[in-house]
Design an enzyme around this catalytic site. Structure first.
Site, PDB file in Angstrom:
ATOM      1  N   ASP A  14      42.633  43.632  34.936  1.00 25.66           N
ATOM      2  CA  ASP A  14      42.612  42.708  36.210  1.00 25.66           C
ATOM      3  C   ASP A  14      44.227  42.785  36.594  1.00 25.66           C
ATOM      4  OD1 ASP A  14      42.205  40.988  38.126  1.00 25.66           O
ATOM      5  OD2 ASP A  14      42.127  39.286  36.696  1.00 25.66           O
ATOM      6  N   HIS A  31      44.660  49.980  42.932  1.00 22.13           N
ATOM      7  CA  HIS A  31      43.572  50.653  42.020  1.00 22.13           C
ATOM      8  C   HIS A  31      43.954  52.056  41.558  1.00 22.13           C
ATOM      9  CE1 HIS A  31      41.369  47.037  42.827  1.00 22.13           C
ATOM     10  NE2 HIS A  31      40.868  47.205  43.978  1.00 22.13           N
ATOM     11  N   LEU A 125      36.637  59.895  20.946  1.00 22.89           N
ATOM     12  CA  LEU A 125      36.696  58.446  21.424  1.00 22.89           C
ATOM     13  C   LEU A 125      35.461  58.240  22.373  1.00 22.89           C
ATOM     14  CD1 LEU A 125      38.132  55.744  22.290  1.00 22.89           C
ATOM     15  CD2 LEU A 125      39.135  57.092  24.155  1.00 22.89           C
TER      16      LEU A 125
HETATM   17  C1  FPP Z   1      40.794  44.101  39.205  1.00 20.28           C
HETATM   18  O1  FPP Z   1      41.957  43.971  39.972  1.00 20.28           O
HETATM   19  C2  FPP Z   1      40.241  45.502  39.176  1.00 20.28           C
HETATM   20  C3  FPP Z   1      39.257  46.102  39.789  1.00 20.28           C
HETATM   21  C4  FPP Z   1      38.118  45.202  40.475  1.00 20.28           C
HETATM   22  C5  FPP Z   1      39.175  47.554  39.824  1.00 20.28           C
HETATM   23  C6  FPP Z   1      39.649  48.180  38.370  1.00 20.28           C
HETATM   24  C7  FPP Z   1      39.470  49.704  38.495  1.00 20.28           C
HETATM   25  C8  FPP Z   1      40.755  50.477  37.986  1.00 20.28           C
HETATM   26  C9  FPP Z   1      41.543  50.110  37.202  1.00 20.28           C
HETATM   27  C10 FPP Z   1      40.535  51.925  38.428  1.00 20.28           C
HETATM   28  C11 FPP Z   1      39.614  52.576  37.647  1.00 20.28           C
HETATM   29  C12 FPP Z   1      38.570  52.863  38.277  1.00 20.28           C
HETATM   30  C13 FPP Z   1      37.389  53.819  37.755  1.00 20.28           C
HETATM   31  C14 FPP Z   1      36.381  54.099  39.037  1.00 20.28           C
HETATM   32  C15 FPP Z   1      37.312  54.597  36.779  1.00 20.28           C
HETATM   33  P1  FPP Z   1      41.967  42.922  41.231  1.00 20.28           P
HETATM   34  O2  FPP Z   1      41.743  43.882  42.137  1.00 20.28           O
HETATM   35  O3  FPP Z   1      40.835  41.932  40.990  1.00 20.28           O
HETATM   36  O4  FPP Z   1      43.511  42.241  40.874  1.00 20.28           O
HETATM   37  P2  FPP Z   1      43.922  41.159  41.498  1.00 20.28           P
HETATM   38  O5  FPP Z   1      43.325  40.015  40.654  1.00 20.28           O
HETATM   39  O6  FPP Z   1      45.434  41.137  41.516  1.00 20.28           O
HETATM   40  O7  FPP Z   1      43.596  40.991  43.022  1.00 20.28           O
END
Ligand code: FPP
Length: 251
Positions: A14, A31, A125
């Site tokens: 997150d 992202h 892994l």
């Molecule tokens: C939450 O942060 C994160 C996500 C919804 C996406 C997680 C994806 C990745 C880390 C990239 C890897 C992806 C793949 C396809 C393997 P948020 O957007 O809710 O952050 P915020 O709370 O700061 O708004």
């Protein structure tokens, strides 16, 4: 003494959006940077002998985000399939995609199956990428499978039959449950991730935003895990007795 390493780590990655906002960048940039953090984390898990890493890449509820953000996450997945998989395959990683594939395009679905097939011979892994995943979806789909199987055999859905068969029908049936669940970004909730499987996982919440999560942060989480006493419903005294007995046998 060496620090006990969790065999299976699960992560709610997150904070990508906030990371981007603080830099006046679009959320998609967060992202993309999150993907870099994931690469780092996979390397660090390989180096530390972690056996399995399960990450929440797209939740069943993420469809509610603005269309351009959903598209950017779909694109990131498609890119990961072509760019990252060969490297992960060479590094000894076995990939599973966990989640509801029905609403994904045929092209993406084929890509997921191909990545799983290409890495099926690996065992250093296990990387479970939860995509279009929700803990409630998982329990519901597993319950439906179990009920159908019992109906086929003309057996009633008893508590005993159900609880024996349910774990094997869950989407992570190929894994032991996570030992350690990490959530970055400062929030302290599960957000519908691995609701069944994390019943006894140790929880670690980090203030760091996911794109800033590095090896040092992972080691802090592992150190916190190592300092916990896992009791699985037993008392501390019972656990100490078992440990003493195991040490005596080892001597
Ligand atoms: C939450 O942060 C994160 C996500 C919804 C996406 C997680 C994806 C990745 C880390 C990239 C890897 C992806 C793949 C396809 C393997 P948020 O957007 O809710 O952050 P915020 O709370 O700061 O708004």
């Amino acid at each position: 003494m060496p620090v006990p390493i969790p065999r299976h780590i699960a992560i709610v990655m997150d904070g990508n959006g906030r990371w981007a906002r603080r830099r006046l960048l679009p959320r998609a940039a967060g992202h993309r940077q999150g993907m870099e953090a994931l690469r780092r984390c996979i390397r660090a898990c390989l180096a530390r002998g972690v056996e399995a890493l399960t990450v929440f890449a797209f939740s069943s509820e993420n469809w509610r985000r603005p269309a351009d953000e959903v598209n950017s996450l779909m694109e990131l997945l498609a890119k990961a399939l072509t760019r990252e998989v060969p490297e992960l395959e060479a590094a000894g990683v076995r990939i599973y995609f966990v989640g509801d594939r029905q609403s994904l395009t045929d092209h993406v679905r084929q890509g997921l199956a191909q990545a799983e097939a290409d890495t099926a011979h690996n065992s250093k892994l296990v990387l479970n990428v939860c995509f279009n995943y929700g803990g409630r979806w998982d329990i519901a789909q597993a319950a439906a499978q179990v009920a159908a199987r019992l109906a086929e055999r003309g057996e009633p859905v008893t508590e005993a039959a159900f609880s024996e068969a349910l774990p094997g029908a869950l989407a992570l049936a190929h894994m032991s449950d996570p030992d350690l669940l990490i959530r970055t970004g400062g929030e302290q909730r599960l957000s519908n991730f691995l609701l069944w499987q994390c019943a006894y996982s140790e929880l670690f919440f980090s203030e760091r935003l996911w794109p800033d999560f590095d090896e040092t942060a992972l080691d802090q989480a592992i150190a916190a895990y190592a300092a916990r006493e896992r009791r699985f419903g037993r008392t501390g005294e019972q656990i100490k007795l078992v440990q003493t007995a195991a040490q005596t046998i080892a001597i």
